[in-house]
Motif scaffolding. Structure first.
Motif, short mmCIF file in Angstrom:
data_model
loop_
_atom_site.label_atom_id
_atom_site.label_comp_id
_atom_site.label_asym_id
_atom_site.label_seq_id
_atom_site.Cartn_x
_atom_site.Cartn_y
_atom_site.Cartn_z
N GLU A 267 -30.27 -97.77 -20.67
CA GLU A 267 -30.17 -98.16 -22.06
C GLU A 267 -30.69 -99.76 -22.45
OE1 GLU A 267 -26.15 -98.50 -20.34
OE2 GLU A 267 -27.70 -97.12 -20.29
N PHE B 110 -24.81 -100.97 -31.55
CA PHE B 110 -24.67 -100.82 -29.97
C PHE B 110 -23.42 -101.37 -29.35
CE2 PHE B 110 -29.48 -100.44 -30.10
CZ PHE B 110 -29.37 -98.89 -30.76
N HIS C 285 -28.48 -103.75 -25.24
CA HIS C 285 -28.86 -102.24 -25.44
C HIS C 285 -30.25 -102.22 -26.07
CE1 HIS C 285 -24.90 -100.51 -23.78
NE2 HIS C 285 -25.36 -101.30 -22.91
N GLU D 163 -29.18 -96.35 -27.53
CA GLU D 163 -28.13 -95.49 -27.35
C GLU D 163 -28.12 -93.94 -27.70
OE1 GLU D 163 -24.61 -98.97 -27.02
OE2 GLU D 163 -24.34 -97.51 -28.31
#
Length: 414
Positions: free
Chosen positions: A113, A155, A160, A163
């Motif tokens: 991620e 997120f 990230h 996700e």
């Protein structure tokens, strides 16, 4: 109120990997995105692993934390049966490095991620295609679970790039299997509260990939020697002490031999003294009880006494055999008595001939002229620390739980 996890979610992810290692016993394991080396630090205690590697893009963090992977004092006191080498590399998981090809297990814990979607494609090609390990464990946040975190918008971490929902993760995983010849099973860690589990699944979703047998042929055809590059920088490499090293093997064996020889010799002297006392004063009404260890070495004691009765009992300062000598007294302990009384000595040396040869090459050990017995000076041994039994299991490698090291402080992240 946000969901809470016990143990903490990051611990559950690591425990999942550890349980997989216990069940499948991989010999070569690499952790991609190893960061602070926390998972590596736990895996190093699992003696089925012979090569443990970590890769991360953050060189500063690696240089700060990789020293925690160094051997402890217990690793020298209790050497492993098999070798362990730990390598830590600085590099990107989107680049190929021939040193990581053919591992038994690759772990990628909360890593993908942090990659762009373009880099995820390169990650898939490198890990599942080029490296072609036997198994891969990939964990990543489950977006379906996020609505339960009321204090989180967007997120879970600022770095990230995406996700995935369970459906998106499944779609990516199945495509990887189709492209590179793997099969996958889906699971996770971090249970949702009752009433939500069916709808949202696990907080961290996990895919466990197993390479199909045909990949061995495909890998050979798809990637030639021209791609055997070394794009990573090796920052740290350490070989742990093991019984495969003859010097370490001899040191441990000599310690065991001296410990048991002193044990047998002192008991022989005590029993001899008790026997002389009984002759002068008569036998006691009730014999003294023997503990389990004393009973176990009874046969060896009998062999030691019988050997000494027909041979040379005591040696004192090179003056030949004597019945007794208060100063400089040595007890002659037959090697076959040591061999028969201590399974650890038997397992370490492999044969009575090997035992004799290993002891002959060590300056700390004095053998009889024919090499059949060890000459032990009991008064010298009194000045040395006993080498206490420390749980050696030479028939199988000793496993030291990771809890032997002090617990570190963890960030409460998910």
């Amino acid at each position: 109120m946000d969901p809470t996890f016990s143990p903490a979610l990051h611990r559950q992810r690591h425990e999942f990997v550890i349980n997989f290692v216990k069940s499948n016993q991989p010999k070569k394991v690499v952790d991609l995105g190893c960061g602070e080396c926390s998972l590596l630090k736990q895996l190093k205690f699992h003696h089925e692993i012979e090569l443990l590697a970590g890769v991360d893009i953050d060189r500063a963090v690696l240089e700060k934390k990789m020293r925690r992977l160094a051997p402890l004092a217990t690793d020298y006191l209790q050497p492993r049966n098999d070798r362990l080498r730990i390598d830590v590399y600085h590099g990107s998981v989107t680049q190929k490095d021939a040193r990581l090809k053919g591992f038994d297990l690759v772990t990628s814990i909360e890593l993908i991620e942090h990659l762009s979607l373009a880099d995820v494609k390169l990650f898939s090609e490198v890990v599942f295609g080029y490296m072609s390990p036997v198994a891969v464990i990939v964990s990543t946040p489950n977006a379906d679970f996020n609505p339960l975190f009321r204090r989180i918008s967007g997120f879970r971490h600022s770095d990230h790039k995406f996700e995935w929902s369970r459906a998106e993760f499944k779609s990516w995983a199945l495509k990887v299997c189709l492209d590179y010849g793997f099969e996958v099973e889906f699971t996770g860690v971090g249970q949702a509260p009752p009433g939500y589990r069916e709808n949202v699944g696990f907080c961290s979703q996990i895919g466990v990939f197993h390479r199909l047998g045909v990949r061995e042929v495909c890998n050979h055809l798809c990637f030639n020697d021209a791609e055997d590059v070394s794009s990573y920088t090796l920052l740290y490499s350490k070989v742990y002490p093991s019984l495969r090293d003859n010097n370490i093997l001899r040191r441990v064996l000599v310690s065991r031999v001296l410990h048991w020889a002193e044990k047998l010799g002192r008991r022989w002297v005590e029993e001899k003294s008790e026997g002389e006392g009984e002759e002068r004063h008569g036998a006691p009404e009730t014999p003294l009880p023997l503990d389990e260890k004393q009973t176990a070495c009874g046969a060896a004691m009998k062999s030691l006494v019988e050997h000494q009765e027909v041979g040379e009992l005591f040696w004192a300062d090179g003056k030949g055999p004597q019945e007794s000598c208060k100063l400089g007294r040595c007890v002659s302990v037959p090697l076959f008595a040591l061999w028969g009384s201590c399974p650890q000595i038997c397992a370490l040396s492999g044969s009575l001939g090997n035992l004799r040869q290993l002891l002959m090459d060590d300056g700390k050990v004095k053998l009889s002229p024919d090499g059949s017995a060890l000459l032990l000076n009991l008064h010298e041994q009194e000045d040395q620390d006993d080498f206490e039994d420390s749980g050696y299991g030479y028939a199988e490698a000793p496993v030291c739980p990771h809890s032997v090291e002090p617990e570190e402080d963890w960030d409460a992240y998910v």
